[in-house]
Design a protein around this motif. Structure first.
Motif, PDB file in Angstrom:
ATOM      1  N   TYR A  36      14.787  43.352  15.422  1.00  0.00           N
ATOM      2  CA  TYR A  36      13.382  43.421  15.822  1.00  0.00           C
ATOM      3  C   TYR A  36      13.204  44.435  16.956  1.00  0.00           C
ATOM      4  O   TYR A  36      12.285  45.255  16.927  1.00  0.00           O
ATOM      5  CB  TYR A  36      12.886  42.042  16.248  1.00  0.00           C
ATOM      6  N   ASP A  46       3.401  46.176  17.237  1.00  0.00           N
ATOM      7  CA  ASP A  46       2.386  45.707  16.299  1.00  0.00           C
ATOM      8  C   ASP A  46       2.658  46.178  14.867  1.00  0.00           C
ATOM      9  O   ASP A  46       1.970  45.769  13.939  1.00  0.00           O
ATOM     10  CB  ASP A  46       0.988  46.119  16.745  1.00  0.00           C
ATOM     11  N   VAL A  49       7.336  42.975  12.154  1.00  0.00           N
ATOM     12  CA  VAL A  49       7.141  41.532  12.036  1.00  0.00           C
ATOM     13  C   VAL A  49       8.418  40.893  11.489  1.00  0.00           C
ATOM     14  O   VAL A  49       9.144  41.503  10.708  1.00  0.00           O
ATOM     15  CB  VAL A  49       5.923  41.189  11.146  1.00  0.00           C
ATOM     16  N   THR A  61       9.841  30.048  12.772  1.00  0.00           N
ATOM     17  CA  THR A  61       8.949  30.950  13.498  1.00  0.00           C
ATOM     18  C   THR A  61       8.655  30.490  14.929  1.00  0.00           C
ATOM     19  O   THR A  61       8.543  31.321  15.829  1.00  0.00           O
ATOM     20  CB  THR A  61       7.614  31.156  12.757  1.00  0.00           C
ATOM     21  N   ASN A  65       9.702  32.985  17.846  1.00  0.00           N
ATOM     22  CA  ASN A  65       8.664  33.586  18.690  1.00  0.00           C
ATOM     23  C   ASN A  65       9.031  33.480  20.166  1.00  0.00           C
ATOM     24  O   ASN A  65       8.831  34.422  20.934  1.00  0.00           O
ATOM     25  CB  ASN A  65       7.303  32.957  18.418  1.00  0.00           C
ATOM     26  N   THR A 110      -3.818  39.530  13.289  1.00  0.00           N
ATOM     27  CA  THR A 110      -2.944  39.660  14.453  1.00  0.00           C
ATOM     28  C   THR A 110      -3.439  40.748  15.390  1.00  0.00           C
ATOM     29  O   THR A 110      -4.158  41.661  14.982  1.00  0.00           O
ATOM     30  CB  THR A 110      -1.489  39.975  14.036  1.00  0.00           C
ATOM     31  N   TYR A 148       5.131  37.332  16.896  1.00  0.00           N
ATOM     32  CA  TYR A 148       6.271  38.221  16.679  1.00  0.00           C
ATOM     33  C   TYR A 148       6.888  37.837  15.333  1.00  0.00           C
ATOM     34  O   TYR A 148       7.295  38.680  14.557  1.00  0.00           O
ATOM     35  CB  TYR A 148       7.321  38.049  17.780  1.00  0.00           C
ATOM     36  N   SER A 149       6.936  36.538  15.101  1.00  0.00           N
ATOM     37  CA  SER A 149       7.434  35.988  13.847  1.00  0.00           C
ATOM     38  C   SER A 149       6.339  35.113  13.245  1.00  0.00           C
ATOM     39  O   SER A 149       5.714  34.326  13.954  1.00  0.00           O
ATOM     40  CB  SER A 149       8.683  35.137  14.112  1.00  0.00           C
ATOM     41  N   SER A 155       1.772  35.590   5.904  1.00  0.00           N
ATOM     42  CA  SER A 155       1.795  37.054   5.777  1.00  0.00           C
ATOM     43  C   SER A 155       1.160  37.554   4.486  1.00  0.00           C
ATOM     44  O   SER A 155       0.917  38.755   4.344  1.00  0.00           O
ATOM     45  CB  SER A 155       3.239  37.562   5.838  1.00  0.00           C
ATOM     46  N   TYR A 160       3.078  45.688   6.653  1.00  0.00           N
ATOM     47  CA  TYR A 160       3.648  46.119   7.918  1.00  0.00           C
ATOM     48  C   TYR A 160       4.579  47.297   7.673  1.00  0.00           C
ATOM     49  O   TYR A 160       5.263  47.335   6.649  1.00  0.00           O
ATOM     50  CB  TYR A 160       4.449  44.986   8.578  1.00  0.00           C
TER      51      TYR A 160
END
Length: 186
Positions: A36, A46, A49, A61, A65, A110, A148-149, A155, A160
């Motif tokens: 990440y 941004d 993900v 998650t 996070n 987001t 972040y997660s 999703s 992304y």
């Protein structure tokens, strides 16, 4: 993604698709954090993900996070933050709007926290989502969560530049074909 839709399990690595083999939960978490951080440097915080099948558990998650926030946006005396319930939000955090839709933001959108102010005990968190600046007061903060997660389910419909996912035996109950497909196709 074509192979997954056809039920072919022999996935091939390429320039835009990499696989790492790791069974240990702690090492999986460390690898996800490392990847990440690398991808966020390349695609922005941004544009990166981490998609996971579950919210709960040591690499769900919720926990990821917290670890990603600490790795990418740690506590800093110069950075404002607010604690709401069990969550800490800091300027610079990636967050998701959850629960209700408004004219400017929908469930699952987001954004990035731009500012946190407190005037006479009233907290206001300013978030940039969909080119809109939205101000959340303390009561409205229940409509935010760190992002972040996020779950693979949340999703759906998003795209992304960089997606990281973890498909391990820990998530065995959700490893049917559509879950990896949705994750890989984001």
């Amino acid at each position: 993604t074509q192979n997954i839709r056809l039920g072919i399990k022999d996935l091939q690595q390429g320039d835009d698709f990499h696989m790492y083999k790791e069974a240990d939960t702690i090492k999986c978490r460390e690898l996800m954090i490392k990847l990440y951080k690398e991808r966020a440097e390349q695609y922005g915080i941004d544009g990166t993900v981490l998609l996971l099948p579950y919210r709960k558990g040591p690499i769900g998650t919720i926990e990821m996070n917290k670890h990603l926030q600490e790795a990418l946006n740690p506590k800093d005396e110069t950075k404002r933050e607010v604690k709401v319930g069990g969550n800490i939000y800091r300027v610079g955090d990636v967050v998701m709007h959850v629960n209700c839709n408004t004219a400017m933001v929908s469930n699952g959108d987001t954004g990035i926290i731009c500012d946190i102010t407190e005037i006479d005990g009233n907290v206001q968190v300013t978030v940039r989502i969909n080119e809109n600046t939205i101000i959340y007061d303390r009561a409205m903060l229940e409509n935010l969560t760190l992002a972040y997660s996020i779950s693979i389910h949340k999703s759906q419909g998003s795209e992304y530049p960089s997606v990281i996912t973890c498909i391990t035996a820990h998530f065995e109950a959700l490893l049917y074909r559509c879950i990896p497909y949705v994750s890989f196709s984001r």
